[in-house]
Design a protein around this motif. Structure first.
Motif, PDB file in Angstrom:
ATOM      1  N   GLN B   6       0.836  -1.201   0.000  1.00 38.70           N
ATOM      2  CA  GLN B   6       0.000   0.000   0.000  1.00 38.70           C
ATOM      3  C   GLN B   6       0.873   1.255   0.000  1.00 38.70           C
ATOM      4  O   GLN B   6       1.905   1.307   0.661  1.00 38.70           O
ATOM      5  CB  GLN B   6      -0.912   0.042   1.233  1.00 38.70           C
ATOM      6  N   THR B   7       0.435   2.243  -0.765  1.00 38.16           N
ATOM      7  CA  THR B   7       1.098   3.547  -0.781  1.00 38.16           C
ATOM      8  C   THR B   7       0.072   4.667  -0.776  1.00 38.16           C
ATOM      9  O   THR B   7      -1.033   4.505  -1.336  1.00 38.16           O
ATOM     10  CB  THR B   7       1.986   3.692  -2.035  1.00 38.16           C
ATOM     11  N   PRO B   8       0.387   5.809  -0.160  1.00 45.06           N
ATOM     12  CA  PRO B   8       1.555   6.023   0.699  1.00 45.06           C
ATOM     13  C   PRO B   8       1.337   5.373   2.060  1.00 45.06           C
ATOM     14  O   PRO B   8       0.239   4.906   2.352  1.00 45.06           O
ATOM     15  CB  PRO B   8       1.590   7.554   0.813  1.00 45.06           C
ATOM     16  N   SER B   9       2.351   5.372   2.887  1.00 45.55           N
ATOM     17  CA  SER B   9       2.182   4.822   4.235  1.00 45.55           C
ATOM     18  C   SER B   9       1.460   5.824   5.127  1.00 45.55           C
ATOM     19  O   SER B   9       0.748   5.438   6.051  1.00 45.55           O
ATOM     20  CB  SER B   9       3.538   4.451   4.846  1.00 45.55           C
ATOM     21  N   HIS B  10       1.634   7.115   4.815  1.00 43.84           N
ATOM     22  CA  HIS B  10       0.963   8.146   5.594  1.00 43.84           C
ATOM     23  C   HIS B  10       0.579   9.285   4.657  1.00 43.84           C
ATOM     24  O   HIS B  10       1.402   9.706   3.833  1.00 43.84           O
ATOM     25  CB  HIS B  10       1.893   8.668   6.705  1.00 43.84           C
ATOM     26  N   MET B  15      -9.284  18.967   4.930  1.00 47.91           N
ATOM     27  CA  MET B  15     -10.696  18.648   4.843  1.00 47.91           C
ATOM     28  C   MET B  15     -11.270  19.176   3.526  1.00 47.91           C
ATOM     29  O   MET B  15     -10.957  20.294   3.091  1.00 47.91           O
ATOM     30  CB  MET B  15     -11.410  19.309   6.026  1.00 47.91           C
ATOM     31  N   GLY B  16     -12.047  18.345   2.872  1.00 43.77           N
ATOM     32  CA  GLY B  16     -12.652  18.724   1.602  1.00 43.77           C
ATOM     33  C   GLY B  16     -11.847  18.323   0.382  1.00 43.77           C
ATOM     34  O   GLY B  16     -12.366  18.357  -0.736  1.00 43.77           O
ATOM     35  N   GLN B  17     -10.603  17.927   0.591  1.00 44.86           N
ATOM     36  CA  GLN B  17      -9.765  17.504  -0.522  1.00 44.86           C
ATOM     37  C   GLN B  17     -10.027  16.044  -0.879  1.00 44.86           C
ATOM     38  O   GLN B  17     -10.508  15.252  -0.059  1.00 44.86           O
ATOM     39  CB  GLN B  17      -8.284  17.685  -0.182  1.00 44.86           C
ATOM     40  N   GLU B  18      -9.688  15.704  -2.097  1.00 45.91           N
ATOM     41  CA  GLU B  18      -9.801  14.326  -2.569  1.00 45.91           C
ATOM     42  C   GLU B  18      -8.497  13.588  -2.295  1.00 45.91           C
ATOM     43  O   GLU B  18      -7.410  14.171  -2.425  1.00 45.91           O
ATOM     44  CB  GLU B  18     -10.072  14.336  -4.073  1.00 45.91           C
ATOM     45  N   VAL B  19      -8.608  12.332  -1.895  1.00 43.55           N
ATOM     46  CA  VAL B  19      -7.416  11.503  -1.727  1.00 43.55           C
ATOM     47  C   VAL B  19      -7.609  10.184  -2.458  1.00 43.55           C
ATOM     48  O   VAL B  19      -8.733   9.700  -2.590  1.00 43.55           O
ATOM     49  CB  VAL B  19      -7.094  11.211  -0.242  1.00 43.55           C
ATOM     50  N   ILE B  20      -6.511   9.645  -2.920  1.00 42.82           N
ATOM     51  CA  ILE B  20      -6.511   8.321  -3.543  1.00 42.82           C
ATOM     52  C   ILE B  20      -5.490   7.465  -2.817  1.00 42.82           C
ATOM     53  O   ILE B  20      -4.313   7.812  -2.732  1.00 42.82           O
ATOM     54  CB  ILE B  20      -6.166   8.398  -5.040  1.00 42.82           C
ATOM     55  N   LEU B  21      -5.972   6.368  -2.281  1.00 40.62           N
ATOM     56  CA  LEU B  21      -5.106   5.411  -1.604  1.00 40.62           C
ATOM     57  C   LEU B  21      -4.870   4.247  -2.557  1.00 40.62           C
ATOM     58  O   LEU B  21      -5.812   3.741  -3.167  1.00 40.62           O
ATOM     59  CB  LEU B  21      -5.763   4.924  -0.306  1.00 40.62           C
ATOM     60  N   ASN B  74      -3.207  -2.646  -9.881  1.00 38.27           N
ATOM     61  CA  ASN B  74      -3.499  -1.719  -8.803  1.00 38.27           C
ATOM     62  C   ASN B  74      -4.966  -1.768  -8.410  1.00 38.27           C
ATOM     63  O   ASN B  74      -5.843  -2.103  -9.218  1.00 38.27           O
ATOM     64  CB  ASN B  74      -3.148  -0.287  -9.231  1.00 38.27           C
ATOM     65  N   PHE B  75      -5.212  -1.417  -7.154  1.00 42.53           N
ATOM     66  CA  PHE B  75      -6.572  -1.358  -6.626  1.00 42.53           C
ATOM     67  C   PHE B  75      -6.627  -0.099  -5.777  1.00 42.53           C
ATOM     68  O   PHE B  75      -5.864   0.031  -4.823  1.00 42.53           O
ATOM     69  CB  PHE B  75      -6.853  -2.623  -5.801  1.00 42.53           C
ATOM     70  N   THR B  76      -7.458   0.847  -6.148  1.00 45.34           N
ATOM     71  CA  THR B  76      -7.437   2.140  -5.476  1.00 45.34           C
ATOM     72  C   THR B  76      -8.740   2.432  -4.755  1.00 45.34           C
ATOM     73  O   THR B  76      -9.813   1.975  -5.165  1.00 45.34           O
ATOM     74  CB  THR B  76      -7.162   3.283  -6.477  1.00 45.34           C
ATOM     75  N   LEU B  77      -8.607   3.227  -3.696  1.00 44.81           N
ATOM     76  CA  LEU B  77      -9.746   3.751  -2.960  1.00 44.81           C
ATOM     77  C   LEU B  77      -9.685   5.259  -3.044  1.00 44.81           C
ATOM     78  O   LEU B  77      -8.677   5.861  -2.679  1.00 44.81           O
ATOM     79  CB  LEU B  77      -9.707   3.310  -1.495  1.00 44.81           C
ATOM     80  N   LYS B  78     -10.740   5.862  -3.532  1.00 45.44           N
ATOM     81  CA  LYS B  78     -10.800   7.320  -3.626  1.00 45.44           C
ATOM     82  C   LYS B  78     -11.835   7.843  -2.650  1.00 45.44           C
ATOM     83  O   LYS B  78     -12.953   7.311  -2.572  1.00 45.44           O
ATOM     84  CB  LYS B  78     -11.165   7.751  -5.052  1.00 45.44           C
TER      85      LYS B  78
END
Lengths: 113, 112
Positions: B6-10, B15-21, B74-78
């Protein structure tokens, strides 16, 4: 509401003794049962799974399942200090398929040298 | 030994921003999962993915969340618009069969 209950502990066991961890679940139709170990700050690590009533042994670990009582347990024989961790019980409704696991909060196990 | 990566580790985000794990499951695995663990609480199921589609999702997995398997590895969570309560450790897991789920080391998401 699916619930998995575990005594949070800590459970303190002397080195070399048998540690017994217990778990009950509320969803009577649950088919698959899992034990995970989680060290502090780390991810869950699969120890073993069990699907049928009775005992299943893997090395020093024995899982026990009683569906009538909705009860799962994990025995750890010859406990070692490295077994000190939080043990998570997890339950899944189906025997197959990709549905998710419902976890308990875990039991914190301490093996005393 | 193969492992889920998994990336990133941290990840720290406002707040309100989009993230992709991001997650790279174990090769040849067919079942993929996302879980989260809020600090001091239990591991909670978010979503499972099999045969290129969502198999099951929990009530946590609302419209703010989405998953993709864009390229076969890859498998992502947004998370579209992060909230403070989204702060947690997010675990990806995979299995060759439905009888197993091997967890990655997790991404710690902090929403400020």
């Amino acid at each position: 509401q699916k619930e998995v209950e575990q005594n949070s502990g800590p459970l303190s066991v002397p080195e070399g003794a048998i540690a017994s961890l217990n778990c009950t679940y509320s969803d009577r139709v649950s088919q698959s049962f899992f034990w995970y170990r989680q060290y502090s700050g780390k991810s869950p690590e699969l120890i073993m799974s069990i699907y049928s009533n009775g005992d299943k042994e893997d090395g020093r670990f024995t899982a026990q399942l009683n569906k009538a009582s909705q009860y799962v347990s994990l025995l750890i024989r010859d406990s070692q200090p490295s077994d000190s961790a939080t043990y998570l019980c997890a339950v899944r409704r189906s025997g197959g398929g990709a549905d998710g696991l419902t976890f308990g909060k875990g039991t914190h196990l301490i093996i005393q040298p | 030994e193969p492992e889920v990566t998994q990336t990133p580790s941290h990840q720290v985000t406002q707040m309100g921003q989009e993230v992709i794990l991001r997650c790279v499951p174990i090769s040849n695995h067919l079942y993929f999962y996302w879980y989260r663990q809020i600090l001091g609480q239990k591991v909670e199921f978010l979503v499972s993915f099999y045969n290129n589609e969502i198999s099951e999702k929990s009530e946590i997995f609302d419209d703010q969340f989405s998953v993709e398997r864009p390229d076969g590895s890859n498998f992502t969570l947004k998370i579209r618009s992060t909230k403070l309560e989204d702060s947690a450790m997010y675990f990806c897991a995979s299995g060759a069969s439905s009888t197993e789920a091997f967890f990655g080391q997790g991404t710690r998401l902090t929403v400020v």
